[in-house]
Scaffold this motif. Structure first.
Motif, PDB file in Angstrom:
ATOM      1  N   VAL A 347      64.075  25.871  95.857  1.00 48.56           N
ATOM      2  CA  VAL A 347      62.921  26.736  95.575  1.00 48.56           C
ATOM      3  C   VAL A 347      62.112  26.936  96.849  1.00 48.56           C
ATOM      4  O   VAL A 347      61.708  28.061  97.190  1.00 48.56           O
ATOM      5  CB  VAL A 347      62.037  26.118  94.462  1.00 48.56           C
ATOM      6  CG1 VAL A 347      60.696  26.854  94.378  1.00 48.56           C
ATOM      7  CG2 VAL A 347      62.749  26.179  93.120  1.00 48.56           C
ATOM      8  N   TYR A 355      60.384  30.816  93.753  1.00 48.04           N
ATOM      9  CA  TYR A 355      59.306  30.487  92.816  1.00 48.04           C
ATOM     10  C   TYR A 355      59.186  31.509  91.692  1.00 48.04           C
ATOM     11  O   TYR A 355      58.695  31.197  90.611  1.00 48.04           O
ATOM     12  CB  TYR A 355      57.980  30.396  93.584  1.00 48.04           C
ATOM     13  CG  TYR A 355      56.863  29.756  92.801  1.00 48.04           C
ATOM     14  CD1 TYR A 355      56.892  28.397  92.509  1.00 48.04           C
ATOM     15  CD2 TYR A 355      55.775  30.511  92.351  1.00 48.04           C
ATOM     16  CE1 TYR A 355      55.872  27.798  91.796  1.00 48.04           C
ATOM     17  CE2 TYR A 355      54.748  29.913  91.624  1.00 48.04           C
ATOM     18  CZ  TYR A 355      54.802  28.565  91.354  1.00 48.04           C
ATOM     19  OH  TYR A 355      53.795  27.971  90.632  1.00 48.04           O
ATOM     20  N   GLU A 362      63.727  28.694  89.888  1.00 45.89           N
ATOM     21  CA  GLU A 362      62.604  27.964  89.283  1.00 45.89           C
ATOM     22  C   GLU A 362      62.990  27.348  87.952  1.00 45.89           C
ATOM     23  O   GLU A 362      62.539  26.257  87.605  1.00 45.89           O
ATOM     24  CB  GLU A 362      61.378  28.875  89.153  1.00 45.89           C
ATOM     25  CG  GLU A 362      61.561  30.118  88.281  1.00 45.89           C
ATOM     26  CD  GLU A 362      61.387  29.835  86.803  1.00 45.89           C
ATOM     27  OE1 GLU A 362      60.650  28.899  86.457  1.00 45.89           O
ATOM     28  OE2 GLU A 362      62.022  30.532  85.995  1.00 45.89           O
ATOM     29  N   ARG A 366      63.033  23.330  86.845  1.00 46.40           N
ATOM     30  CA  ARG A 366      62.407  22.798  85.626  1.00 46.40           C
ATOM     31  C   ARG A 366      63.416  22.031  84.786  1.00 46.40           C
ATOM     32  O   ARG A 366      63.130  20.952  84.260  1.00 46.40           O
ATOM     33  CB  ARG A 366      61.809  23.945  84.801  1.00 46.40           C
ATOM     34  CG  ARG A 366      60.541  24.543  85.409  1.00 46.40           C
ATOM     35  CD  ARG A 366      59.873  25.517  84.444  1.00 46.40           C
ATOM     36  NE  ARG A 366      60.574  26.787  84.342  1.00 46.40           N
ATOM     37  CZ  ARG A 366      61.284  27.198  83.293  1.00 46.40           C
ATOM     38  NH1 ARG A 366      61.424  26.408  82.233  1.00 46.40           N
ATOM     39  NH2 ARG A 366      61.854  28.372  83.280  1.00 46.40           N
TER      40      ARG A 366
END
Length: 398
Positions: A347, A355, A362, A366
């Motif tokens: 990222v 981002y 992104e 996560r």
């Protein structure tokens, strides 16, 4: 001499899983990440039917005592890694691939395996007061006539909403600690099973994570996994807590494989983006002639490869009947940490492209976080490894 090449039959498995990941998972990855709470994605139902039709290995060849070389565990590692390159949440949402299935196939009776082995079985261990310390389970199971009566609460149960049955950890006598902890098969629609909530999550949004309550939940006596014997003998441990815990020696390398798939996906996307900007890997150059971004990519690739080799070793040991508890924890700890590092660094390397939601970077970052947490946190894995290296028991090193 060590041969690290995969046999052709396993390469075929890997290729099929990769095709599934690129043809089915990738195109719908962002769609189901945005929806989060939903029924089982329709696109996964044919996948579940295909996987159910595949033969299930058991670690033996032709009914003899000869172990399969590079067998079912290695096949699972390669399949999971490839599918998680597509989407780890979707892979976890395939009906019939729950953690409870692994426990049933490991210590269940032939009747239990026949009845529940091909259903979608979740595993309920974690409680509000018992997280990484599985021996602190407070859910109770009391024998009443021909039934067990379960009472307690479970949280963070993967597939707890969509599953067909749940393998529930409960204690027969809290004062005896882990010696009295048993596992019970509870049908999801059984009276006394209440779905309390489905969690909103940072990642793996399509995979349901549920909190469940068991209120005077009655199940038949034969729904216990292993023996109802309570004690601290070697035989009692194999048939209860220790037996089911050994399931993790096979499943932790598969969790490591999830991290491998997510990290590989992030690195490939990052390399494609950097190449378009004129930053391409050139392994013929000396490190001091490489840019900072090139060196960072090389470091991430090396970290990924190290985790991959550790994971393959743990799976190979399981397939060849060698105790692999230490190696299973090692690869899970290494890969979990590596997955977090690689995805977050990707990222950063890609700036606003990394981002934003214009790429999957992104989302991969996560999704990777939980892989370092579930099925034993980074700290728990390091503790298990330390016990093996120092020759200490869980009582001696906490």
């Amino acid at each position: 001499m060590i041969n690290l090449e995969l046999p052709e039959k396993l390469k075929q498995t890997q290729q099929m899983a990769q095709q599934l990941a690129s043809g089915v998972f990738r195109p719908i990855s962002r769609k189901y990440d945005a929806i989060e709470h939903c029924e089982t994605p329709e696109e996964l139902k044919p996948v579940a039917q295909m996987m159910a039709a595949m033969p299930r290995g058991g670690g033996k060849k032709g009914g003899s005592s000869e172990s399969i070389k590079n067998g079912i565990n290695m096949m699972g590692i390669l399949g999971v890694e490839a599918m998680c390159w597509g989407d780890v949440g979707l892979m976890l949402s395939i009906p019939g691939s729950g953690l409870g299935n692994a426990a049933i196939m490991a210590v269940g009776t032939p009747e239990q395996k026949e009845k529940y082995g091909k259903l979608y079985c979740a595993m309920a261990i974690t409680e509000p007061g018992a997280g990484s310390d599985s021996a602190a389970v407070a859910t109770t199971a009391v024998a009443e006539g021909d039934e067990w009566v379960l009472n307690g609460e479970k949280i963070y149960c993967t597939a707890g909403q969509r599953c067909d049955a749940i393998v529930v950890w409960a204690t027969l006598d809290k004062s005896l600690g882990k010696a009295a902890i048993k596992s019970f098969i509870v049908p999801r629609d059984n009276p006394g099973v209440e779905l309390v909530r489905v969690e909103d999550k940072m990642g793996l949004r399509v995979s349901d994570t549920a909190a469940l309550a068991f209120n005077n939940c009655r199940i038949p006596k034969d729904h216990i996994l292993g023996s109802a014997e309570v004690g601290d003998t070697e035989e009692a441990r194999k048939k209860s807590f220790g037996g089911v815990m050994q399931t993790f020696d096979n499943t932790r390398p598969q969790v490591a494989a999830m991290a491998l798939g997510v990290a590989r996906a992030a690195l490939e996307i990052t390399c494609d983006i950097l190449e378009k900007e004129g930053v391409a890997a050139d392994y013929s150059k000396q490190p001091y002639n490489s840019t900072a971004r090139e060196l960072e990519v090389y470091r991430l690739e090396a970290d990924l490869e190290a985790a991959r080799l550790m994971t393959l070793k743990a799976a190979w040991m399981a397939d060849n009947g060698q105790p692999n508890s230490r190696e299973a924890s090692m690869c899970k700890a290494k890969a979990g940490r590596m997955g977090n590092d690689v995805t977050l660094k990707c990222v950063a390397l890609c700036g606003e492209l990394g981002y934003s939601e214009r790429t999957l970077l992104e989302k991969l970052a996560r999704d990777s976080k939980i892989i370092d947490i579930f099925e034993g946190t980074q700290q728990i894995q390091q503790l298990i490894v330390a016990r093996h290296l120092l020759g200490l028991s869980s009582k001696e090193l906490k």
